[in-house]
Design an enzyme around this catalytic site. Structure first.
Site, short mmCIF file in Angstrom:
data_model
loop_
_atom_site.label_atom_id
_atom_site.label_comp_id
_atom_site.label_asym_id
_atom_site.label_seq_id
_atom_site.Cartn_x
_atom_site.Cartn_y
_atom_site.Cartn_z
N GLY A 142 -14.79 10.13 15.11
CA GLY A 142 -15.55 9.51 16.19
C GLY A 142 -15.66 10.55 17.28
O GLY A 142 -16.04 11.69 17.01
N GLU A 143 -15.30 10.17 18.47
CA GLU A 143 -15.32 11.12 19.59
C GLU A 143 -13.92 11.14 20.19
O GLU A 143 -13.48 10.15 20.77
CB GLU A 143 -16.38 10.68 20.61
CG GLU A 143 -16.62 11.69 21.70
CD GLU A 143 -16.92 13.09 21.19
OE1 GLU A 143 -17.79 13.24 20.31
OE2 GLU A 143 -16.26 14.04 21.64
N SER A 144 -13.24 12.27 20.03
CA SER A 144 -11.82 12.31 20.41
C SER A 144 -11.60 12.06 21.90
O SER A 144 -10.61 11.43 22.29
CB SER A 144 -11.19 13.63 19.98
OG SER A 144 -11.88 14.72 20.55
N CYS A 174 -11.08 14.14 11.29
CA CYS A 174 -12.00 14.67 12.28
C CYS A 174 -11.50 14.46 13.72
O CYS A 174 -10.57 15.14 14.13
CB CYS A 174 -13.39 14.09 12.04
SG CYS A 174 -14.69 15.14 12.66
N ARG A 226 -12.58 22.63 18.33
CA ARG A 226 -13.49 21.48 18.30
C ARG A 226 -14.92 21.92 18.09
O ARG A 226 -15.31 22.99 18.53
CB ARG A 226 -13.45 20.74 19.63
CG ARG A 226 -12.30 19.78 19.79
CD ARG A 226 -12.40 19.04 21.12
NE ARG A 226 -13.43 18.01 21.11
CZ ARG A 226 -13.92 17.45 22.21
NH1 ARG A 226 -13.51 17.83 23.39
NH2 ARG A 226 -14.84 16.51 22.11
N ILE A 228 -19.05 16.28 10.12
CA ILE A 228 -19.95 15.83 11.19
C ILE A 228 -19.41 16.35 12.52
O ILE A 228 -18.35 15.90 12.98
CB ILE A 228 -20.02 14.28 11.24
CG1 ILE A 228 -20.53 13.74 9.90
CG2 ILE A 228 -20.95 13.84 12.37
CD1 ILE A 228 -20.47 12.23 9.79
N ARG A 229 -20.09 17.29 13.09
CA ARG A 229 -19.61 17.95 14.33
C ARG A 229 -18.10 18.15 14.25
O ARG A 229 -17.34 17.77 15.13
CB ARG A 229 -20.00 17.12 15.56
CG ARG A 229 -21.52 17.02 15.73
CD ARG A 229 -21.89 16.25 16.99
NE ARG A 229 -21.31 16.87 18.16
CZ ARG A 229 -20.54 16.22 19.05
NH1 ARG A 229 -20.26 14.96 18.89
NH2 ARG A 229 -20.06 16.85 20.08
N HIS A 262 -14.90 13.96 6.60
CA HIS A 262 -14.83 12.49 6.53
C HIS A 262 -14.80 12.03 5.08
O HIS A 262 -15.86 11.74 4.50
CB HIS A 262 -16.09 11.89 7.17
CG HIS A 262 -16.13 11.96 8.66
ND1 HIS A 262 -15.76 10.91 9.46
CD2 HIS A 262 -16.50 12.96 9.49
CE1 HIS A 262 -15.92 11.25 10.73
NE2 HIS A 262 -16.36 12.48 10.78
N GLU A 283 -13.99 9.23 3.99
CA GLU A 283 -14.35 7.80 3.91
C GLU A 283 -15.86 7.61 3.78
O GLU A 283 -16.33 6.52 3.51
CB GLU A 283 -13.80 7.05 5.14
CG GLU A 283 -14.57 7.21 6.44
CD GLU A 283 -14.35 8.56 7.13
OE1 GLU A 283 -13.68 9.44 6.56
OE2 GLU A 283 -14.88 8.73 8.25
N1 GLN Z 1 -16.74 16.39 17.65
C1 GLN Z 1 -15.91 15.22 17.70
C2 GLN Z 1 -14.78 15.37 18.69
O1 GLN Z 1 -14.62 16.39 19.26
C3 GLN Z 1 -15.34 14.92 16.34
C4 GLN Z 1 -16.45 14.54 15.40
C5 GLN Z 1 -16.06 13.54 14.37
O2 GLN Z 1 -15.01 12.88 14.43
N2 GLN Z 1 -16.92 13.38 13.39
O3 GLN Z 1 -14.06 14.45 18.90
#
Ligand code: GLN
Length: 189
Positions: free
Chosen positions: A47-49, A79, A106, A134-135, A170, A172
């Site tokens: 997600g977004e940390s 991630c 990151r 993903i990113r 990921h 999942e």
């Molecule tokens: N770029 C996100 C972060 O810094 C991580 C991306 C992800 O969990 N798919 O949290």
């Protein structure tokens, strides 16, 4: 076997589907009261940390979760989950859970390569493991007690330190349950 899935933000539903397919029970952590339930392991999703970290503090879950992991609760971070578990993150000194001895970078693949799919060997899992990034972060450096499980283009993308297991991709989001099966085996050991 019952797995707690941190469900504050990000790709948690997909982890629950994987656990179901493997016959493991799960429940969601959405607030502090949820944390009291007995559990054999914890999944911290992608997600977004930064957002997840803020929510952990707002909901007063941060200290409980950190103490449980430090005390030996098996954890699987994907991630953003990996970022939260890392002892250090290149270029910033924000306090995170920090229970796993590694430094991560990151958004390590830049904008162009922000998301991609590949298959690579992973120790204990398989020779051609599907990996969706993903990113994603990657792991720059690991401490002595950390075992490297997979590398892609010379960068570490999966690792384990005793009861802590992380992937920068990921698992999942693919059809293959092998990575989650690895985590469940790790708990049983
Ligand atoms: N770029 C996100 C972060 O810094 C991580 C991306 C992800 O969990 N798919 O949290």
């Amino acid at each position: 076997m019952k797995i707690a899935v941190l469900a504050l933000q990000g790709a948690f539903l997909e982890h629950e589907r994987m656990l179901e397919r493997l016959g493991a029970e799960w429940f969601e952590i959405r607030q502090k009261a949820d944390w009291e339930q007995p559990k054999d392991g914890l999944i911290i999703p992608g997600g977004e940390s930064t957002t997840m970290l803020k929510l952990l503090h707002d909901l007063d879950l941060f200290d409980d979760i950190r103490a449980a992991i430090a005390g030996g609760l098996p954890v699987f971070g994907t991630c953003a989950g990996l970022i939260l578990l890392a002892k250090s993150v290149a270029g910033d000194d924000i306090e995170r859970l920090g229970t796993m001895d590694m430094e991560v970078c990151r958004n390590a693949y830049g904008r162009q390569l922000g998301s991609f799919y590949t298959e690579a060997p992973m120790k204990g899992v398989g020779e051609q493991v599907p990996m969706t990034f993903i990113r994603a972060p990657y792991i720059n450096r690991v401490g002595e007690g950390v075992e490297v499980l997979a590398e892609v283009d010379g960068h570490i993308v999966a690792a384990r330190q005793d009861h802590q297991f992380v992937t920068s991709f990921h698992p999942e989001l693919n059809n293959d349950t092998a990575v989650h099966a690895y985590f469940l085996r790790m708990i049983r050991e």
